[in-house]
Design an enzyme around this catalytic site. Structure first.
Site, PDB file in Angstrom:
ATOM      1  CB  ILE C 490      -0.956  -0.062   1.208  1.00  0.00           C
ATOM      2  CG1 ILE C 490      -2.175   0.813   1.001  1.00  0.00           C
ATOM      3  CG2 ILE C 490      -0.247   0.291   2.480  1.00  0.00           C
ATOM      4  CD1 ILE C 490      -3.285   0.489   1.960  1.00  0.00           C
ATOM      5  N   GLY C 491       2.133   1.106   0.315  1.00  0.00           N
ATOM      6  CA  GLY C 491       2.921   2.336   0.362  1.00  0.00           C
ATOM      7  C   GLY C 491       4.405   2.118   0.152  1.00  0.00           C
ATOM      8  CB  SER C 493       5.276  -3.220   1.937  1.00  0.00           C
ATOM      9  OG  SER C 493       4.332  -3.805   1.071  1.00  0.00           O
ATOM     10  CE  LYS C 718      10.090   0.437  19.083  1.00  0.00           C
ATOM     11  NZ  LYS C 718      10.556   1.560  19.925  1.00  0.00           N
ATOM     12  N   GLY C 719       6.044  -0.578  13.599  1.00  0.00           N
ATOM     13  CA  GLY C 719       5.083  -0.074  12.614  1.00  0.00           C
ATOM     14  C   GLY C 719       5.163   1.441  12.546  1.00  0.00           C
ATOM     15  CB  VAL C 720       6.329   3.862  10.387  1.00  0.00           C
ATOM     16  CG1 VAL C 720       7.586   3.405  11.086  1.00  0.00           C
ATOM     17  CG2 VAL C 720       6.272   3.336   8.960  1.00  0.00           C
ATOM     18  N   GLY C 721       2.977   3.360   9.981  1.00  0.00           N
ATOM     19  CA  GLY C 721       1.930   3.994   9.173  1.00  0.00           C
ATOM     20  C   GLY C 721       0.856   4.713   9.958  1.00  0.00           C
ATOM     21  CD  GLU C 722      -2.651   1.473  11.905  1.00  0.00           C
ATOM     22  OE1 GLU C 722      -1.860   0.634  12.345  1.00  0.00           O
ATOM     23  OE2 GLU C 722      -3.873   1.302  11.855  1.00  0.00           O
TER      24      GLU C 722
END
Lengths: 286, 158, 763
Positions: C490-491, C493, C718-722
Site C-alpha cells: 500500500i505504500g 512494502s 516498529k510499525g510506522v503507518g498509523e
C-alpha cells in the site's frame, strides 16, 4: 440507453439552428455540463460544441476595448497580457475557477450561463459593465452581463439563444478592478463569498470618482452593493467600515455545506473592503 | 444511436475511434483504447488523476467529450517516456519516492510536465498552486514537490 | 537471527533504492482495480438507498430485467441470509450478519447510500439505466445522525435486537448503544483530590473519510463448477477471500483472489463492498462481472471513520505531575455496531505514566455508513481530546507543554491503563528530538496585520500489531531472487521486503524482485493494516531469506564436498571457512543456482509465522499556523512530524508515511467532515465539498525519524503507518489556541467555526 447527439457547427447560423431543437445544450468548456450529464442531473438530447465557430474562442483588442469569444478558456485570458493589464480583476476571477486543468477548458460564457450565484468570473464582469453579445433565432442582441442570470441554474436567455462574445470597453484612465473570493482551502473550492470591485480615481493620487461593487454567493444571483459611500474618498478606515456595512446589507444568503448565513454576510463585508482597497491601489498605478 | 468518428493524434500516433455522445475522453482512452494510465478518481474534475495534455493545454480527460478530440493532439501518461528512456520527471519521482500507492501519479506527472513546459523555473509556491487540482492522499505532497523542483532544475541543466 | 548489533554493518537496510514496482507506476502501466479486464466480462452497478432510514416494502426488478443487455439483477435474496456471528475481522470485531446486511440491505435501509440491489449488463451505461428502472417501495422511518442524539432514550432505534453489552443488568429495551467498555487503573475519582489544577472539557470530532483516490473496483469470474476468481484492489487478498466465502456461502478453496495494485486504503479497504455483489451477479449471469464505484458511491457507501463526543477531566499538581485522569468517549459506529471504541479507549493516555485513570466509552449506531478502519482507528478521536486537555493543563499551570509531557512521559516499565507494561518504547526520545528540533528552536515570526500566529505541540500513540504472515524467497535459475509477500503493497512494502531479503543474502537489491502473491501462491497473511506489514511480513520474508542463505551454504558445501558448517556466507557469496579457508573460489548465488540440479534441486525458502512482539509507535508533532481574524481561514506555516520508527528500512517511504499521515490529520483538523441534510442525506459526497488538503494548502512536512529499535524484529522495525495521524488534530488545535486564545473543542476547525468562536470570545 441515454446518449446525446454531438455536433460541432462551424457557423453561428448553424449553431442557432441546432440549438433551436428541443433538449439541445450549448457546449463551451464543458466543466459544468459534463459533470451534470454524467450524474444524470442534466440530460440534454443534443450537445452543440460552439468552439469550432470562428470568433467563439480568442480575444480581440479593438479601438473600443476587448471582444472575448464566449468559449475562450480562463487560461487563455491569463495569457493575454493586455487584457490582464486592463482588467486584472476579471482575469483573477476567471483564473480562480477550478484547477489548472479546469482553467484549460472553463469559459466565461459557461461560468455565466451555468448561473451559479458563486460563479467567480461574474462579479468583476458585472462591475466592469461587460456586455454579452447573444445570438439566437431572432438575430443578435446585447445584454448586460448582470442581466443574464435569473436565479440559481436559470438565465434570461430565450430558447435557442447562446452567448457569442463579451464586450469590454477600454478602461478609463486611473481605473482598475479586483476580485477576491473566500474558500476554506487555497484552491479547488466553490466561492463561499466573492467580491468584484471596479474603481476609477480622479487622477493617480486622487479620490474615487466612480465605483461599482458586486458580490457573489450571497444571494440567488450576484448582487450589487451601493458603493456611493466610497465615492469622493480615498478609502480611509471609516469609509471602509461603511462599505463593509453596505455590502452586508445587500446579502441574502443561505445556510449550506459551504457556509452559514451569518458567516457569509460578515465575510462579504470583509471581502468588499479588501477588494476595494486592491482596486483603489491598482487604479492609482495607472 | 450513430457514433461519432474521431481522428486524433494520441501520443504521436494518428488514431481513429468511434464514440457515443456521452463518452468522455477518459472513457475513450480507458475503455476503447486500453490506455488505462489515466485514472478516474472522481469523474468531476476535482482530483486530476485523469489529466492529459490536449493541444498543449492541461485538461481533465473526464471533463472533455471524446467527440471533441477531433483533430487534436493529445498526450497521456503512456506517451510521456521516450521509449525506454523515462522523462526526467518520471525518474525524479522514482528517486524521491514521490509516490506511495501510485494511483494519482500518472495525473500528477502529466500535470507537472505541463507546468515545466510552460514554466521551466517554477517557485515551490507556483508548483503547489499548479498542482492543486491533483489530489494525493498518501504523500502529503512533500516528496512530489521535491521531485518536481529537482526535475525542473535538472532539465534546466543545473 | 538479529541484525541489530553495533558490529553488524547494514548495507541495504537504511538506504533509499528505487522501489521495484516504481517504473510501472510512473509510465501508467500498473494495473489498479478498475484497470483490469477479462474477455467477455459484463458490468455491474448498484442501486443505493436515497433514505437514511426506511423499511423496504417491495422491490420490483421486472423492468430492469426486461431491458436489453441486462444479464442479471440481484437483491439480498440472492445471497444467503446468514445468522448473527461475532468474529474478529479486519481491524476490529464485527459480525458476519451485519457485514452481509451492509453489503446489501435486506429488510431495512439504514443510511443514505446503503446498497439495495445490483444489476449486471453488457455495458456500464445499460447497467446504470437498469438501476434507474428498479422500483423500490420504502416506508420512510425517523432517522438519527448525531452520536449523542442517537444515545438518547427517545432516539429512533436502528436495530430492534440491539441491547447494550457491558452493562449490568443487561438492558431489556433495545437502543442504539451497542456496547459500553471501561479501562481502569488505580482510583481516579479520589486521586483528583491531589490535584492543584483540574481541566474539564467536552470535545467533538466529525466522521471523516479515508478518501483514497482510487474508488473500489473488482472483476469477478464465477465458474459453472462453483469456483471463482476475484481480481481486486484491497488491503488483503486473504481477507477478500474469507469474507466473500462467508457472505456467499462458498468454500474458501473455491475462491482465488488476485491482488491488483491498490490506490490507497488507509484502512478503508479492509472490508468487502462490491466483491460479494459481483460474485452473486457473476453466478447468476454466468459471465465475468466488473464493478467500480463512483466517487459519490465511495463517500455514501463505503466506510468513513467514527466521529465522537469526548469528555475529559484531567488533574495535576502545580509542579506538573498528572495525578488523575478520566475520559468518556461516545463513538459513532455507523449503521452497525463495531466502532473502534476499544482502541479509542486504550490509546489516548498511553503516552503518560499515570497511576489513577478511568476511561470508558460507548459504541453507538446511527444512520450513517458503517465505519471502516482509518489509520490508527479510534485513537485520533480520543487523543484529540486528551492532548488538547493536556495543553490546557499546561497553560493553566503556566508550563511549557513539551516540559509537561516530559514530566509525565511513559517509559520502559510504565504500566499502560489497558494492561500491559510498556517496553522498548521511544516516547521520551521523540519529545527530546522535538525539543532540540530546528522547528521548536526557531522563532514563530511576526504575523501580518489582521493575522494571528501560534505554535502547538501534541503527541500520540499507536500499538502496532504483528500477527499471521507469510513470505517466500525463491532463487531463480540465473541467481536472481524473487520474494513473494502475502500482503498488498500500500505504500512501498515491496521495496522494504526486497531490501530485508537482499540484506540477509548480502546481495544488491536490484537482483531481488518482490511481488505480492495471490491467495494460492503464498501462505496465508492477515491483511495489510495495523502497521504490521514491514514488521510481521518482513519477519517472515527475513526468515525465508535466511532459509535460502543456509541452503545456499549447504549446496556450496556439497559442491566443494566439505561439511556445510565449514561454509560462510558473506557479501552474497559462499566462502569456504575455517580450515578450508581459501581452498576454493567463492561461489555466488548464480554459481550455486546454475548447479542446483546436481545438489538437490530448486532452492527456496518459505516462512509462515504468527509474529509477536510488535513495538508500539509514539509520535510528537509541532505545528505553526496563522489565522485570518476576519475570515477564520487557517494557513499551516510549518509542520514537523517526529516519530519513533524502530528502524527505518527504506527511510524515504517511512518519511512518506509520516508526511502523509500528518497531512491527513491536518485535513481532519481543519476542513474534513461529513455534512448531512435535515432528512439525513449526505450533502457533500464528492471531492469538491469533502475538502481534503490540496498541494497549495501545505508547507513542506519536516520529519525526524527517531530509531529506538524493537529487539523482537530482526532489523528493529516498529510499525510506522498509523501513529502519524494521531497527534495532528490536537497539534493544530493547540497552535490555534496559542494564536487566538480560543480553544476549539470541536472538529473541523473550519473558517465559519473559527470566525464564530473569535466573535464569541470578543463578546
Amino acid at each position: 440507453m441515454y446518449s446525446p447527439t454531438f455536433a460541432a457547427p462551424q457557423s453561428i447560423d448553424e449553431a442557432v439552428r441546432m440549438l433551436g431543437a428541443d433538449g439541445a445544450k450549448p457546449l463551451s468548456g464543458g466543466t459544468d455540463l459534463i459533470v451534470q450529464l454524467k450524474s444524470g442531473r442534466n440530460r440534454p438530447a443534443a450537445v452543440v460544441d460552439l468552439k469550432k465557430i470562428p470568433g467563439l474562442v480568442g480575444i480581440e483588442e479593438t479601438a473600443d476595448g476587448f471582444v472575448i469569444g464566449a468559449a475562450t478558456a480562463g487560461a487563455q485570458l491569463g495569457e493575454h497580457a493586455r487584457l490582464v493589464a486592463a482588467y486584472p480583476g476579471i482575469v483573477e476571477g476567471a483564473e480562480l475557477i477550478g484547477s489548472t486543468q479546469v482553467q484549460g477548458r472553463a469559459s466565461l460564457a459557461g461560468n455565466l450561463c451555468n448561473a451559479s450565484p458563486a460563479a467567480d468570473s461574474v462579479p468583476c464582469l458585472a462591475a466592469a459593465g461587460a456586455i454579452a453579445v447573444v445570438a439566437g433565432p431572432n438575430g443578435e442582441r446585447e445584454m448586460k452581463v448582470s442581466d443574464v442570470p435569473a436565479g440559481p441554474g436559470r438565465t434570461n436567455l430565450a430558447k435557442g439563444e447562446f452567448i457569442k462574445s463579451f464586450k469590454l470597453k477600454k478602461p478609463a484612465a486611473h481605473s482598475a478592478d479586483a476580485y477576491l473570493r473566500f474558500i476554506p482551502r487555497t484552491e479547488m473550492d466553490i466561492a463561499v463569498v466573492g467580491a468584484g470591485v471596479n474603481i476609477t480615481r480622479d487622477g493617480a493620487n486622487g479620490p474615487i470618482k466612480s465605483a461599482t461593487v458586486w458580490l457573489g454567493a450571497v444571494a440567488p444571483t450576484i448582487v450589487e452593493v451601493d458603493a456611493s459611500c466610497i465615492i469622493g474618498t480615498s478609502l480611509d478606515d471609516a469609509t471602509l467600515a461603511k462599505l463593509d456595512a453596505a455590502a452586508q446589507s445587500v446579502c441574502n444568503p443561505i445556510d449550506d455545506k459551504r457556509g452559514t448565513i451569518e458567516y457569509r454576510t460578515k465575510v462579504a463585508g470583509v471581502l468588499a473592503r479588501r477588494a476595494a482597497s486592491i482596486a483603489f491601489k491598482r487604479a492609482g498605478e495607472r | 444511436m450513430a457514433k461519432t468518428h474521431v481522428t486524433a493524434t494520441i501520443n504521436g500516433e494518428e488514431t481513429e475511434f468511434l464514440c457515443d455522445g456521452q463518452q468522455t475522453m477518459l472513457d475513450v482512452l480507458r475503455d476503447e483504447m486500453g490506455l488505462t494510465g489515466s485514472k478516474e478518481g472522481c469523474g468531476s474534475g476535482d482530483c486530476g488523476a485523469c489529466s492529459i495534455i490536449v493541444d498543449g493545454r492541461l485538461v481533465c480527460s473526464c471533463l472533455m467529450f471524446g467527440a471533441e478530440a477531433e483533430g487534436t493532439e493529445i498526450m497521456t501518461i503512456e506517451g510521456m517516456a521516450d521509449g525506454e528512456n523515462l522523462h526526467p520527471l518520471q525518474q525524479k519521482f522514482l528517486e524521491h519516492a514521490a509516490l506511495q500507492c501510485g494511483f494519482c501519479t500518472p495525473g500528477v506527472l502529466v500535470a507537472s510536465k505541463a507546468l515545466l513546459d510552460k514554466n521551466p523555473n517554477p517557485t515551490e509556491e507556483q508548483a503547489r498552486y499548479w498542482l492543486a487540482g491533483n489530489l494525493c492522499r498518501c504523500t502529503g505532497y512533500d516528496k512530489i514537490i521535491e521531485a518536481v523542483m529537482d526535475a525542473a532544475a535538472e532539465m534546466r541543466g543545473e | 537471527m538479529n541484525y541489530l548489533g553495533k558490529d553488524v554493518e547494514l548495507k541495504v537496510v537504511g538506504t533509499r533504492p528505487i522501489r521495484p514496482d516504481g517504473v510501472e507506476k510512473v509510465i501508467g502501466r500498473a494495473a489498479f482495480g478498475a484497470d483490469f479486464s477479462v474477455a467477455g466480462m459484463i458490468h455491474g452497478k448498484v442501486l443505493r438507498s436515497p433514505h437514511a432510514h426506511a423499511r423496504i416494502k417491495s422491490i420490483d426488478t421486472s423492468k430492469a430485467e426486461a431491458l436489453k443487455g441486462v444479464k442479471a439483477v440481484i437483491t439480498a435474496n440472492d445471497l444467503p441470509n446468514i445468522p448473527s456471528e461475532e468474529a474478529f475481522v479486519g481491524e476490529g470485531p464485527a459480525n458476519f450478519r451485519d457485514m452481509s446486511l451492509n453489503t446489501i440491505a435486506r429488510d431495512k435501509v439504514l443510511y443514505d447510500g446503503h446498497a439495495v440491489a445490483a444489476v449486471a449488463a453488457t455495458s456500464p451505461s445499460i447497467a446504470e439505466e437498469a438501476v434507474r428502472l428498479i422500483k423500490v417501495e420504502y416506508e420512510v422511518l425517523p432517522n438519527v445522525i448525531d452520536v449523542e442524539e442517537a444515545m438518547r432514550p427517545d432516539a429512533p432505534v436502528l436495530h430492534e435486537d440491539l441491547f447494550t453489552q457491558g452493562v449490568d443488568p443487561k438492558p431489556t429495551k433495545a437502543s442504539n448503544i451497542a456496547k459500553r467498555m471501561e479501562f481502569k487503573l488505580g482510583d481516579s475519582a479520589s486521586a483528583f483530590a491531589k490535584a492543584d489544577v483540574v481541566v474539564e472539557r467536552k470535545y467533538k470530532t466529525a466522521p471523516v473519510h479515508q478518501a483514497y483516490i482510487e474508488p473500489h473496483a473488482c472483476v469477478v469470474s464465477y465458474g459453472a463448477d462453483g469456483q471463482a476468481q476475484v481480481w481486486c484492489s484491497s488491503q488483503g487478498q486473504f481477507m477478500v477471500r474469507a469474507y466473500c466465502a462467508k457472505l456467499l456461502g462458498m468454500d474458501i478453496a473455491d475462491i482465488r483472489v488476485f491482488p491488483l495494485e491498490i490506490g490507497g486504503g488507509f484502512g478503508g479497504k479492509t472490508l468487502v463492498y462490491l466483491e460479494p455483489l459481483a460474485l452473486a451477479l457473476s453466478r447468476k449471469s454466468g459471465k465475468p462481472v466488473k464493478m467500480t464505484m463512483s466517487r459519490e458511491e465511495v463517500f455514501r457507501g463505503s466506510g468513513p471513520t467514527s466521529g465522537g463526543a469526548i469528555n475529559v477531566k484531567i488533574g495535576a499538581t502545580k509542579n506538573g505531575r498528572i495525578v488523575a485522569a478520566e475520559c468518556e468517549v461516545m463513538l459513532q459506529a455507523g449503521a452497525f455496531p463495531g466502532s473502534p471504541i476499544g482502541p479509542a479507549l486504550m490509546t489516548p493516555f498511553a503516552m503518560y505514566d499515570l497511576s489513577d485513570v478511568t476511561i470508558w466509552g460507548y459504541d453507538v449506531v446511527s444512520n450513517r455508513p458503517k465505519v471502516a478502519a482509518y489509520r490508527a482507528p479510534g485513537a485520533p478521536v480520543s487523543t484529540f481530546a486528551t492532548e488538547s486537555a493536556v495543553d490546557e493543563l499546561a497553560k493553566q499551570l503556566g508550563m511549557d507543554p513539551l516540559e509537561l509531557r516530559l514530566i509525565n512521559a511513559a517509559k520502559d516499565g510504565t504500566k499502560a491503563v489497558y494492561g500491559p507494561t510498556l517496553k522498548d518504547i521511544g516516547f521520551v526520545e521523540t519529545l527530546e528530538a522535538a525539543k532540540s528540533s530546528p522547528h521548536w528552536n526557531s522563532p514563530l515570526g511576526e504575523a501580518a496585520p489582521g493575522k494571528l500566529r501560534g505554535r502547538g505541540i501534541a503527541s500520540g500513540f499507536w500499538f502496532n500489531i504483528g500477527g499471521e504472515s507469510s513470505g517466500a524467497t525463491y532463487v531463480n535459475e540465473d541467481g536472481t531472487i524473487t520474494v513473494v509477500s502475502g500482503n498488498p503493497d500500500i505504500g512501498g512494502s515491496r521495496a522494504s521486503m526486497g531490501m530485508m531479503a537482499a540484506e540477509v543474502l548480502g546481495m544488491d537489491v536490484k537482483d531481488v524482485r518482490t511481488v505480492v502473491g495471490d491467495t494460492t501462491s503464498v501462505g496465508f497473511s492477515f491483511l495489510t493494516g495495523g502497521s504490521r506489514v514491514t514488521f510481521a511480513t518482513g519477519m517472515a520474508v527475513t526468515q525465508s531469506a535466511e532459509m535460502v542463505r543456509d541452503e545456499l551454504c549447504k549446496r556450496a558445501a556439497l559442491l566443494w564436498e566439505i561439511p556445510s558448517e565449514a561454509v560462510e556466507w558473506k557479501d552474497g557469496k559462499a566462502y569456504p571457512a575455517g580450515e578450508n579457508a581459501g581452498k576454493f573460489d567463492p561461489l555466488s548465488v548464480a554459481d550455486i543456482a546454475a548447479k542446483s540440479a546436481r545438489t538437490g534441486g530448486p532452492i527456496t525458502g518459505k516462512a509462515s509465522i504468527n509474529a509477536q512482539g510488535a513495538g508500539p509507535g509514539y509520535a510528537t508533532h509541532i505545528c505553526d499556523l496563522e489565522v485570518d481574524e476576519e475570515t477564520g481561514h487557517t494557513t499551516v506555516l510549518r509542520y514537523t512530524a517526529i516519530q519513533d520508527v524502530g528502524k527505518a528500512i527504506h527511510p524515504s517511504y517511512v518519511e512518506g508515511q509520516l508526511q502523509g499521515g500528518a497531512v491527513q490529520g491536518i485535513g481532519w483538523a481543519l476542513n474534513e467532515e461529513y455534512v448531512y441534510t435535515k432528512d439525513g442525506r449526505l450533502d457533500n459526497a464528492g471531492f469538491l465539498d469533502y475538502r481534503i488538503p490540496v498541494a497549495s494548502d501545505l508547507p513542506m512536512i519536516e520529519t525526524i525519524l527517531v530509531e529506538v529499535p524493537n529487539p523482537r524484529h530482526p532489523f528493529g522495525v516498529k510499525g510506522v503507518g498509523e501513529p502519524p495521524i494521531v497527534p495532528p488534530m490536537a497539534a493544530v488545535a493547540n497552535a490555534m489556541e496559542n494564536a487566538t486564545g480560543v480553544r476549539m473543542g470541536s472538529l473541523p476547525m473550519s473558517p465559519p467555526r473559527i470566525r464564530a468562536a473569535l466573535d464569541a470570545a470578543k463578546g
